[in-house]
Design a protein around this motif. Structure first.
Motif, PDB file in Angstrom:
ATOM      1  N   GLU A 157       0.777  -0.850  -0.414  1.00  0.00           N
ATOM      2  CA  GLU A 157      -0.059   0.262   0.321  1.00  0.00           C
ATOM      3  C   GLU A 157       1.042   1.597  -0.001  1.00  0.00           C
ATOM      4  O   GLU A 157       1.866   1.003   0.105  1.00  0.00           O
ATOM      5  N   THR A 158       0.117   2.185  -0.957  1.00  0.00           N
ATOM      6  CA  THR A 158       1.079   3.265  -0.441  1.00  0.00           C
ATOM      7  C   THR A 158       0.741   4.495   0.412  1.00  0.00           C
ATOM      8  O   THR A 158       0.104   4.059   0.744  1.00  0.00           O
ATOM      9  N   GLY A 159       1.544   5.713   0.332  1.00  0.00           N
ATOM     10  CA  GLY A 159       1.432   6.195   1.602  1.00  0.00           C
ATOM     11  C   GLY A 159       1.992   6.335   2.605  1.00  0.00           C
ATOM     12  O   GLY A 159       3.021   5.623   2.715  1.00  0.00           O
ATOM     13  N   LEU A 160       1.611   6.373   4.059  1.00  0.00           N
ATOM     14  CA  LEU A 160       2.335   5.773   5.606  1.00  0.00           C
ATOM     15  C   LEU A 160       2.682   4.632   5.013  1.00  0.00           C
ATOM     16  O   LEU A 160       2.020   3.636   5.403  1.00  0.00           O
ATOM     17  N   PRO A 161       3.796   3.801   5.925  1.00  0.00           N
ATOM     18  CA  PRO A 161       4.501   2.999   6.342  1.00  0.00           C
ATOM     19  C   PRO A 161       3.676   2.003   7.013  1.00  0.00           C
ATOM     20  O   PRO A 161       3.514   3.183   8.056  1.00  0.00           O
ATOM     21  N   LYS A 162       3.460   0.782   7.062  1.00  0.00           N
ATOM     22  CA  LYS A 162       2.893   0.377   8.299  1.00  0.00           C
ATOM     23  C   LYS A 162       3.986  -1.058   9.199  1.00  0.00           C
ATOM     24  O   LYS A 162       3.678  -2.448   9.302  1.00  0.00           O
ATOM     25  N   PHE A 163       5.238  -1.100   8.519  1.00  0.00           N
ATOM     26  CA  PHE A 163       6.377  -2.053   8.921  1.00  0.00           C
ATOM     27  C   PHE A 163       7.140  -1.680   9.792  1.00  0.00           C
ATOM     28  O   PHE A 163       7.113  -0.281   9.659  1.00  0.00           O
TER      29      PHE A 163
END
Length: 290
Positions: free
Chosen positions: A284-290
């Motif tokens: 997913e683009t946008g804010l990272p979730k990792f």
């Protein structure tokens, strides 16, 4: 109208500059090596022209020989991802076959640059080697038969003491199964092969094995094995390197991160499909979730 044309021209120019910058950044790995500390393994590996990876050869789906005698598996794919990042060529890697007991000694003696061999991360091991970011989360899972009335976890749980589960013998075996199936009848066996064989012969309803083993067998033999849909006891797998070399560790972490969550993911995606039967994760683009 002129403003619109100028805006489009500026956007195209910015895109061109971005593309040129990306090409320049990836054009010379040796030039990048000059930014590493003189004593860093990153510089040494780039100057050598190949990566040396310690790994195994007998544990599918992690590292094993294919029909042509070539090493393949998820660990092998992670090594090729690093070679691709280093040299833009995933073939520039030498795999050193080693026993599990040789993993830490071969790192610390410099026989290999990195070990990628389904190595469970732990605080005790982190005192001896530097770990990369995790590239997989292992766990216990339940392998069942597709023709069984207890092929799902819910059915096994509902069966209570009527659910029979095989597991490799160890001090925590009984407790491990009872953690999720508190009433199940547990059969401890002396080898992983016998754990699965008990399922094949219908002596048990489920075999408690590694999640990766469940995925591997269910993908290869869907008519024979099924995933009950339950896993627990998470353990992190990471690549191991010699301590005291932050440039090398950061490079490995960055390359793994890009393969798993970024845009250079062809090798990673093919591997999880081939060895686990999984679809590539959504990036997913946008804010990272990792």
């Amino acid at each position: 109208m002129t403003d619109i044309v100028d805006s489009k021209r500026n956007l195209l120019k910015a895109g061109l500059v971005g593309s040129l910058a990306l090409a320049a950044a990836s054009s010379s790995a040796r030039q990048a090596a000059a930014q590493a500390a003189p004593t860093s393994l990153l510089r040494t590996v780039l100057d050598r022209g190949k990566l040396i990876v310690g790994t195994g050869s007998t544990n599918a789906p992690w590292h094993f020989e294919d029909d042509k005698g070539q090493l393949v598996g998820m660990d092998i794919a992670m090594g090729r991802i690093l070679a691709k990042g280093l040299f833009d060529d995933d073939k520039k890697v030498e795999f050193v076959r080693q026993d599990a007991a040789q993993r830490i000694p071969n790192i610390n003696t410099g026989k290999v640059d990195i070990v990628i061999q389904f190595m469970t991360m732990s605080p005790a091991r982190a005192q001896l080697v530097a770990f990369s970011r995790p590239y997989y989360v292992e766990g216990i899972a339940l392998l069942t038969r597709p023709d069984s009335d207890k092929k799902s976890f819910d059915a096994l749980l509902k069966a209570g003491s009527g659910a029979r589960v095989s597991i490799l013998q160890n001090v925590d075996a009984e407790a491990s199964v009872k953690k999720v199936l508190p009433q199940a009848t547990v059969m401890q066996l002396d080898s992983q092969a016998n754990v699965v064989l008990a399922l094949d012969s219908k002596r048990v309803d489920a075999a408690a094995v590694d999640l990766s083993t469940v995925w591997w067998l269910a993908k290869r033999h869907p008519d024979k094995y099924a995933d009950a849909g339950k896993s627990w006891n998470s353990m992190l797998y990471g690549a191991a390197m010699r301590q005291g070399d932050p440039d090398w560790v950061r490079f490995v972490d960055t390359t793994f991160g890009i393969a798993m969550y970024g845009h250079q993911n062809e090798i990673f995606d093919a591997a999880i499909s081939d060895y686990f039967g999984l679809k590539p994760p959504a990036r997913e683009t946008g804010l990272p979730k990792f």
